[in-house]
Design an enzyme around this catalytic site. Structure first.
Site, PDB file in Angstrom:
ATOM      1  N   GLY A   1       0.804  -1.222   0.000  1.00 42.36           N
ATOM      2  CA  GLY A   1       0.000   0.000   0.000  1.00 42.36           C
ATOM      3  C   GLY A   1       0.835   1.270   0.000  1.00 42.36           C
ATOM      4  N   ARG A   2       2.093   1.168  -0.440  1.00 41.30           N
ATOM      5  CA  ARG A   2       3.004   2.332  -0.501  1.00 41.30           C
ATOM      6  C   ARG A   2       3.320   2.911   0.881  1.00 41.30           C
ATOM      7  NH1 ARG A   2       3.857  -0.019  -4.714  1.00 41.30           N
ATOM      8  NH2 ARG A   2       3.647   0.891  -6.782  1.00 41.30           N
ATOM      9  N   LEU A   3       3.043   2.116   1.942  1.00 40.68           N
ATOM     10  CA  LEU A   3       3.380   2.582   3.306  1.00 40.68           C
ATOM     11  C   LEU A   3       4.755   2.024   3.685  1.00 40.68           C
ATOM     12  CD1 LEU A   3      -0.096   2.336   5.095  1.00 40.68           C
ATOM     13  CD2 LEU A   3       1.012   4.305   4.039  1.00 40.68           C
TER      14      LEU A   3
END
Ligand SMILES: Cc1cc2nc3c(=O)[nH]c(=O)nc-3n(C[C@H](O)[C@H](O)[C@H](O)COP(=O)(O)O)c2cc1C
Length: 214
Positions: free
Chosen positions: A192-194
């Protein structure tokens, strides 16, 4: 597949402040060793890094060079001192290095100041290189315009016959740079691009450890 459809999700592992060594160079060496997996494809060079340099007017350039050693907390690479990167470093020693180890979904960013290696170290390393690379360092006026590949080949042949049966001297315009880091960032891709971004900043006396927002 169109460019805008290209994307990967990163989920191999994570990185927390408690996982990393207090010394960023120890942490770098740990990740560097992990990047050298035995089943890597032949073309992959884990010591390849993007080197960005800038002149004093703010013009930035970047290119790949090979990390050739770590000594006394400094990262070393070799090049032509008269190349574009060499000229920019002479004007402004601030550089940045970036490693991509995509097979581990990792990136390492390093910022610091570059200085030329001791001449004796450059000369020793030069003599450890294959003869063809030694000749290449004499022949190439790196980053300058050249009329054709033929000119390069002719210069190579001329140098080769001049130095046949002789040790090839290390050219004055060729040698090492050593980067003294002031900042490191260890980046681990997450879903999730975290992503995890653990950063070390040199505060003058000790390293400060921080987590950055992805
Ligand atoms: C995988 C790879 C490794 C390279 N290693 C070096 C290197 O160690 N030293 C070097 O001067 N150029 C190296 N190059 C070439 C540089 O990327 C660049 O073309 C050259 O240094 C000229 O850069 P400049 O005109 O910005 O100074 C490498 C290129 C690649 C793709």
């Amino acid at each position: 597949m169109s460019i805008h459809e290209m994307r990967k999700n990163y989920s191999m592992s994570g990185l927390a402040k408690r996982d990393v060594d207090a010394d960023p160079m120890v942490q770098f060496q740990r990740w560097f060793e992990e990047a050298q997996q035995p089943d890597l494809p032949d073309w992959m060079e884990v010591n390849a890094m993007t080197l960005a340099t800038a002149d004093t007017e703010g013009k930035v350039t970047s290119r790949i060079v090979l990390l050739k050693g770590i000594e006394s907390g400094r990262l070393c690479f070799y090049t032509n001192y008269e190349s574009e990167k060499g000229q920019q470093i002479a004007e402004n020693p601030q550089v940045s290095l970036c490693f991509l180890w995509g097979h581990l979904q990792r990136q390492v960013r390093i910022e610091g100041s570059a200085k030329k290696s001791d001449r004796s170290k450059s000369v020793d390393y030069f003599h450890s290189r294959p003869r063809g690379s030694q000749l290449g360092a004499h022949v190439s006026r790196q980053s300058s315009v050249i009329d054709s590949r033929r000119t390069l080949k002719e210069r190579y042949t001329a140098f080769e016959s001049n130095y046949s049966q002789q040790e090839i001297p290390c050219p004055d315009h060729w040698g090492g740079y050593e980067v003294q880091p002031t900042r490191f960032e260890f980046w681990q891709g997450r879903p999730g691009r975290l992503h995890d971004r653990i950063c070390y900043r040199w505060g003058g006396e000790q390293w400060q450890l921080l987590r950055l927002s992805p």
